[in-house]
Enzyme design. Structure first.
Site, mmCIF file in Angstrom:
data_model
loop_
_atom_site.group_PDB
_atom_site.id
_atom_site.type_symbol
_atom_site.label_atom_id
_atom_site.label_comp_id
_atom_site.label_asym_id
_atom_site.label_seq_id
_atom_site.Cartn_x
_atom_site.Cartn_y
_atom_site.Cartn_z
ATOM 1 C CE LYS A 119 19.943 -5.775 10.727
ATOM 2 N NZ LYS A 119 20.246 -5.890 12.164
ATOM 3 C CD GLU A 203 20.198 -13.959 3.698
ATOM 4 O OE1 GLU A 203 19.069 -14.375 3.999
ATOM 5 O OE2 GLU A 203 21.005 -13.519 4.528
ATOM 6 N NE ARG A 295 14.699 -5.656 19.952
ATOM 7 C CZ ARG A 295 14.836 -6.042 18.697
ATOM 8 N NH1 ARG A 295 15.801 -5.555 17.946
ATOM 9 N NH2 ARG A 295 14.030 -6.959 18.181
#
Ligand code: MV4
Length: 513
Positions: A119, A203, A295
């Site tokens: 990430k 964040e 995916r």
């Protein structure tokens, strides 16, 4: 570069294996299924053109055994492997193993999977591609005073996320400075034990965001397009429950901005295949990049119904080295689609998995209704895998029509022998704020705050349907249906038969859980 795919090994089970096997048949491709011990008689294994035993029931001994799956692909002379979602779908090492074994992995390159699966790397890629991000930063795990000053700069509350996480795993909200260092330590501990990678980052915590994602397709020649958005905010404990497209608050301008942002990160990362770019959207319609899912997603049929594009078919075409056969301007969103995920869970017992045998099974159908199920009557629901047994996806000319039709179809759905979330989906469809399109990721906890959910059957149509089902079951004897009354109608999650039986104290069917 063109390489025709003639045979695909479907490295998955349940509804997504069924979906991909059907996609193979539609594309004139032979399918190879794999099954674990408890899946010997599973529907996906019956449907595939050819099947092989992969190992004992636990996933780590079957659907996750890379070498065994490659061996079966070679033995069956499959050209390609479709991983579905979950299991090996986002495993870069497996994609690499396919590549080095001369088997096409239906998905992006292993390097892309590895990069976007991290990430922090994905965040860097998003910055490079000019996507809007939530204010945040990576930091040196060992330097608490650095972290404190970063958090101060971002402003509380902050959210700690794991670099190897995603899908909400290993996240921590921190309200103030006092709790920061303790939360970071425990987040690192959790990330280390869950992912073998303790890296975390901070964040700014966005309050009550909506979760909106963009479906993309990209070919091997650098072309990429977006197929509109899906709104996925209705979830409980990071498990999605309902998805819809379009997003109720979407505007053409916002879609264009989000779609182009998604295409930008896809191009920057040299992405190939179908993928999803996740965003948070706040109440002022600001959007922020979250992550890229490399995916085919569970909720892809919502997009298929609105755009008319068969995403699995496009995956095959892209993997064969074909160019995208349509341009951005050819993509149109027509009408509205809603997906209800049907889980074998008991809402009355805090959504505990409900295992056992499906006794009666009858799917809804009719205009606008698509059911992607991994089960049929008689299917066993094992403890080993995800409890999602089916997805009911309903199309309507507009959102209101889609909601009404979803309720009609949910009322038609009959599953007995175990508990399901069908009744819960009906309750969501009937919820005032859902119907207004006024909801965010806190919807379920706000509207259904009790741990246990029980829904009351007082609908006349439902009663009529139940009586018809009883009639059917008792071998066409004439049955008089009494009104279940207030107290008796609490078993809606057993859907139909068992409810009725419970209210009448007949336990031939209701007792079989
Ligand atoms: C967030 C957030 C608020 N602020 N990031 C959860 C899943 C993962 N992909 C990211 N998630 C969130 N990230 C910031 N900076 C809130 C969530 C979140 C969430 C996101 C999507 C769907 C459901 C959610 C439920 C709780 C929290």
């Amino acid at each position: 570069m063109d390489r025709k795919i003639k045979k695909v090994l479907v490295a998955n089970r349940g509804e997504i294996a069924v979906r991909i096997i059907r996609g193979c048949a539609d594309a004139g491709i032979k399918s190879v299924g794999i099954y674990s011990e408890c899946d010997r008689t599973a529907y996906h294994a019956r449907l595939a053109d050819e099947v092989y035993y992969v190992g004992p029931s636990p996933s780590i001994e079957s659907y996750l055994v890379q070498d065994k799956i490659i061996e079966i692909a070679k033995k069956s002379k499959a050209d390609a492997i479709h991983p579905g979602y979950g299991f090996l779908a986002e495993n870069a090492e497996f994609a690499k193993l396919c590549e080095t074994s001369g088997i096409i992995f239906i998905g992006p390159k292993s390097e892309t999977i590895a990069l976007l699966g991290d990430k922090l790397e994905a965040r860097k890629m998003a910055i490079k591609a000019n996507l809007p991000l939530v204010p945040g930063a990576e930091f040196d795990n060992s330097n608490i005073s650095e972290v404190e000053s970063i958090a101060e700069k971002i402003g509380y509350p902050v959210l700690i996320k794991a670099a190897a996480g995603g899908g909400g795993k290993g996240m921590r909200v921190v309200e103030d400075k006092e709790k920061l260092s303790e939360s970071i330590k425990s987040a690192i501990r959790e990330a280390t034990s869950a992912f073998g990678d303790g890296r975390v980052y901070l964040e700014k915590y966005v309050i009550k965001p909506r979760h909106v994602e963009i479906q993309i397709l990209a070919d091997m020649y650098g072309s990429a397009i977006y197929l509109g958005e899906r709104e996925c905010s209705i979830q409980r404990r990071h498990q999605k429950v309902i998805e819809e497209s379009p997003c109720p608050i979407m505007t053409p301008e916002l879609l264009k901005k989000m779609g182009e942002a998604a295409v930008n990160i896809v191009k920057e990362s040299k992405y190939v295949g179908a993928g999803t770019v996740e965003f948070l959207v706040d109440k002022d319609l600001n959007f922020y990049f979250l992550e890229v899912n490399t995916r085919l997603q569970v909720e892809h049929p919502v997009t298929e119904m609105v755009t008319g594009i068969d995403i699995v078919r496009e995956q095959f075409r892209i993997a064969e080295g074909k160019k995208l056969s349509f341009k951005q301007d050819d993509v149109r969103q027509n009408g509205h689609a809603i997906e209800c995920r049907i889980y074998a869970e008991n809402p009355e017992q805090g959504f505990m998995p409900s295992t056992g045998t499906i006794e009666q099974y009858r799917e809804p159908s009719g205009p606008g209704v698509r059911v992607d199920a991994g089960v049929v009557a008689g299917s066993q629901i094992p403890i080993y895998y995800d409890p999602m047994i089916a997805k009911m996806v309903v199309w309507g000319a507009n959102r209101t029509e889609a909601i009404e039709r979803t309720l009609r179809a949910l009322n038609e759905y009959r599953i007995s022998g175990l508990s399901t979330t069908i009744g819960f989906a009906s309750a969501v469809m009937s919820n005032k704020n859902f119907r207004k399109g006024d909801y965010a990721t806190d919807f379920v906890e706000k509207e259904f705050p009790e741990k246990r959910f029980s829904c009351h059957i007082d609908d006349i149509k439902q009663k009529a349907a139940i009586s018809a089902a009883v009639f059917e079951y008792l071998g066409r004897q004439k049955v008089t249906v009494n009104s279940p009354g207030k107290k008796a109608g609490n078993g809606s999650t057993k859907n139909g038969w068992s409810q009725y039986y419970r209210s009448r104290s007949i336990n031939r069917m209701g007792g079989s859980r």
